[in-house]
Write an enzyme that holds these catalytic residues in place. Structure first.
Site, short mmCIF file in Angstrom:
data_model
loop_
_atom_site.label_atom_id
_atom_site.label_comp_id
_atom_site.label_asym_id
_atom_site.label_seq_id
_atom_site.Cartn_x
_atom_site.Cartn_y
_atom_site.Cartn_z
N ASP A 32 2.62 1.15 8.77
CA ASP A 32 1.27 0.85 8.30
C ASP A 32 0.27 1.92 8.70
O ASP A 32 0.37 2.52 9.77
CB ASP A 32 0.84 -0.50 8.88
CG ASP A 32 -0.49 -0.96 8.35
OD1 ASP A 32 -0.56 -1.28 7.15
OD2 ASP A 32 -1.46 -1.00 9.12
N GLU A 36 2.87 3.83 4.33
CA GLU A 36 1.64 3.48 3.63
C GLU A 36 0.64 4.61 3.93
O GLU A 36 -0.04 4.58 4.95
CB GLU A 36 1.08 2.13 4.11
CG GLU A 36 -0.12 1.68 3.28
CD GLU A 36 -1.20 0.98 4.09
OE1 GLU A 36 -2.09 0.38 3.47
OE2 GLU A 36 -1.18 1.06 5.32
#
Length: 732
Positions: free
Chosen positions: A398, A451
């Site tokens: 993330d 991401e």
């Protein structure tokens, strides 16, 4: 990841901590801490001699009053603890372990640090080890010693590692514990959880739990399953927030257990046809409103849904169904909660000391010190742990963009350039490369997905070629442009043709995944169906067209839960999806389309064999902006293996719409997003077409189609075709 903070609930968290502190056990800890800090001289009483351990030797010390009245259960446990103080020093660390730890190269720290149920000289107990280099004293406190820090003081290793350790008999599986740490410089006394704990109490409780994992896996060959980790295979992902996919009642905390979800979620994902499920973070986290992205327990699954073995059971069930498991993993930041990693031994141990590098202004959280060797070992060990012990098939890392740039979300003067004068975070870049190299070396079939929302080059290219080493990267540009295009009223789409075609210009610079994730349906953004223009029928037709365009576009796919049936409401982590909507035809039709798109994607090699390669895509016509239409070809490796995709992004049907095709022959219709079974318009179109020798779009052969409104159709050649002659020859 959206900007998730815990500020909105600080009052709630603080109050929870205050309530916990009022318990009798906590009062003992508080009183003891006050006694230590005041350094009062003991009163003159009759004393007896007891033995106290320091590393590798026993010394005599006079401390304990001689008169002890009645033996309580607490004193019996204390006596058992005294027994281990008479045994020789015990450690799980070797000299090699310490060397690797200091060098930042120990990637299985979870086997050494933390709480481990084991034996010492045939005595069963638990070995505790914690890294606290700036501590003067460290004690293990727990329900086994009435949370008294004077009873089980840990021994510091004498090798400069900063590790404290102790073996305690009579302590075992499911015992609660924490560490009481006294800082050497300030004398501050801190009560901390175990960073390496395998399990923790259900929040808002804060204790770690001694956990001896006992589970027999059914998927012993999980890393050798067909197509696992292969980039040239179908890879479609169903993204799930486990706490809100389905609830037992309207109560926010009435969660399904991991085992219950094995019988509910697994068959549902299998029915939809997704190849993988992605869990939003299931690492332990204090605040549910962070959706798991404010992680504290980097080695512990959240206790909200059950015990570690229960989570393993769920993963096993997915593997048995042929579905891979992806877990969101968050090495980019961690929360400021005082019981956890923040200021762990009274210093900025895990976080960077410089606030310009150690504090995230958007999320009001702390940033790891990626240049500190021990912290790198901690993080890489965490990633290795989930792959090794929980058989995770892929990790989605993330907020990578926030790790790459020193000036990420910072104004001028709020960041410091690197030693070359640039804004690249060199320590973080080095960490990410080492993380990926380590994971792929140890688990060749794993996937690590970034991401990453910027134009940073070579994110999904190998480290040896100068890349960051990820396997895939989210295609955020495609997502933004696509949603912007489909939000636009079809009347004006002719002016926005570039939004739907631009992605192909850079589609093969990375191994891209096309994400329609939770970030696009959170509070304030609206649901996907709500973003679509027009009346109810047009909204559903637009969304069906967008999904069909997505599944025929190069790249792997990701769809957030609820989007598969066109949920009207925004996603809310406090409540279940609106499952009742599946009683209605528009939503049933949307779900049916997703199932068929997954079947199409998995069955047609032209859609995945070259999904990251320019060889797999050709435009037929990208310039028909007046009709808001595009057409293209997807190719597989074999000669003659191709599909023709034609998109009509207006509500106006197009008759005798001629397009060029690669070869002579017959073509069959294998997908029509406007089909009646999807709640389409019921416009009747042909199920097969024959190409003729009529030049169109620079090709020698063409077919005339009827394009339904707001639709995508897919055609496939059905018999051996005549290879096209060159365009130049036909023009002469």
């Amino acid at each position: 990841m959206a900007k998730k903070t815990v500020n909105a609930e600080k009052t709630e968290v603080k109050s929870a901590v205050k309530v916990e502190a009022k318990s009798p056990a906590k009062q003992v800890v508080k009183n003891t801490a006050e006694t230590i800090s005041k350094k009062k001289q003991p009163e003159k009483k009759e004393v007896k001699k007891i033995e106290k351990v320091v590393p590798h030797k026993i010394v005599k010390e006079e401390k304990v009053p001689a008169k002890v009245s009645k033996k309580s259960s607490f004193e019996v446990k204390a006596k058992k603890t005294e027994k281990v103080n008479k045994t020789e020093h015990f450690s799980l660390f070797s000299e090699l372990d310490i060397y690797l730890f200091k060098q930042g190269k120990h990637f299985k720290l979870h086997e050494k640090l933390g709480a481990h149920v084991t034996e010492n000289k045939n005595i069963k107990g638990t070995y505790f080890a914690v890294w606290a280099p700036n501590a003067a004293h460290v004690s293990v406190i727990g329900d086994f010693n009435n949370w008294n820090p004077e009873i089980n003081r840990m021994d510091p290793r004498l090798d400069g590692s900063g590790i404290w350790e102790i073996f305690l008999p009579s302590v075992g599986h499911k015992d609660l514990y924490k560490y009481m740490i006294r800082n050497a410089q300030t004398g501050e006394v801190l009560e901390k959880f175990d960073p390496f704990a395998r399990f923790n109490e259900l929040p808002p409780k804060r204790a770690s739990i001694v956990w001896d994992i006992n589970y027999t896996w059914k998927d012993k060959s999980w890393q050798n399953r067909p197509n696992t980790g292969n980039l040239n295979q179908p890879f479609s992902v169903y993204e799930v927030h486990l706490g809100s996919w389905k609830k037992k009642s309207g109560n926010e905390e009435d969660y399904y257990s991991y085992r219950e979800l094995a019988s509910e979620l697994v068959p549902y994902v299998k029915e939809l046809g997704f190849t993988h499920i992605e869990f939003m973070p299931l690492t332990e986290h204090p605040y549910s409103g962070s959706w798991g992205y404010q992680t504290t327990g980097f080695f512990a699954p959240t206790s909200r849904h059950g015990e570690p073995e229960d989570f393993m059971f769920l993963i096993d069930a997915f593997h048995e169904a042929g579905i891979g498991v992806i877990m969101d993993w968050v090495p980019s930041h961690f929360p400021e909660d005082t019981y956890a990693l923040a200021n762990y031994d009274g210093t900025r141990l895990y976080e960077h000391q410089d606030p310009r590098k150690g504090f995230h202004p958007d999320w009001k959280s702390l940033i790891f010190n990626y240049g500190r060797y021990e912290v790198r070992s901690f993080l890489i060990s965490s990633a290795m742990f989930w792959a090794e012990h929980y058989h995770i098939d892929a990790l989605r890392v993330d907020a990578v963009a926030s790790m790459l740039y020193l000036d990420y979300s910072r104004k001028e003067g709020e960041w410091e350039p690197n030693h070359y004068g640039g804004n690249e975070n060199l320590e973080s870049i080095s960490f990410l490369k080492e993380l990926n190299e380590t994971l792929y070396t140890n688990f060749p079939a794993i996937q690590v997905i970034a991401e990453e929302s910027t134009s940073w080059p070579m994110v999904s290219r190998p480290v040896y070629l100068g890349g960051l080493g990820f396997g895939m990267k989210w295609m955020m540009g495609w997502m933004n442009d696509t949603l912007q295009y489909f939000k636009t009223d079809p009347l004006y789409r002719e002016h926005h043709q570039n939004d739907i075609t631009f992605s192909i210009y850079y589609a093969f610079t990375e191994n891209f995944m096309l994400p329609l994730s939770h970030d696009e349906v959170v509070h304030g953004k609206g649901s996907l169906i709500d973003k679509m223009p027009g009346d109810q029928w047009q909204k559903f037709a637009n969304l069906r067209a967008m999904y069909s365009y997505m599944f025929t576009h190069p790249g792997t796919k990701l769809l957030f839960m609820g989007c598969e049936f066109g949920q009207y409401g925004e996603w809310n982590y406090k409540q279940s999806l609106d499952w009742f909507l599946l009683d209605y035809e528009p939503h049933k039709g949307m779900k049916a389309l997703i199932k068929d798109l997954n079947v199409l994607y998995k069955n047609e090699t032209a859609l995945f064999e070259y999904q990251f390669d320019q060889k797999g895509f050709e435009w037929i016509d990208l310039n028909d902006h007046r009709n808001s239409s595009v057409s293209y070809i997807r190719r597989g490796r074999s000669e003659g293996d191709f599909l023709v995709v034609v998109c009509n992004f207006t509500p106006i049907p197009r008759e005798k719409y001629r397009i060029g095709v690669p070869a002579m022959g017959d073509y069959e219709l294998i997908l029509n997003s406007d089909d009646k079974k999807y709640w389409g318009s019921e416009l009747k179109i042909e199920s097969s077409y024959s190409a003729i020798e009529a030049e169109q779009h620079g090709r020698d052969f063409s077919i005339a189609l009827t394009l339904p409104p707001l639709s995508v159709i897919v055609l496939k050649p059905v018999k051996k075709t005549k290879k096209a002659v060159s365009t130049k020859k036909s023009l002469k």
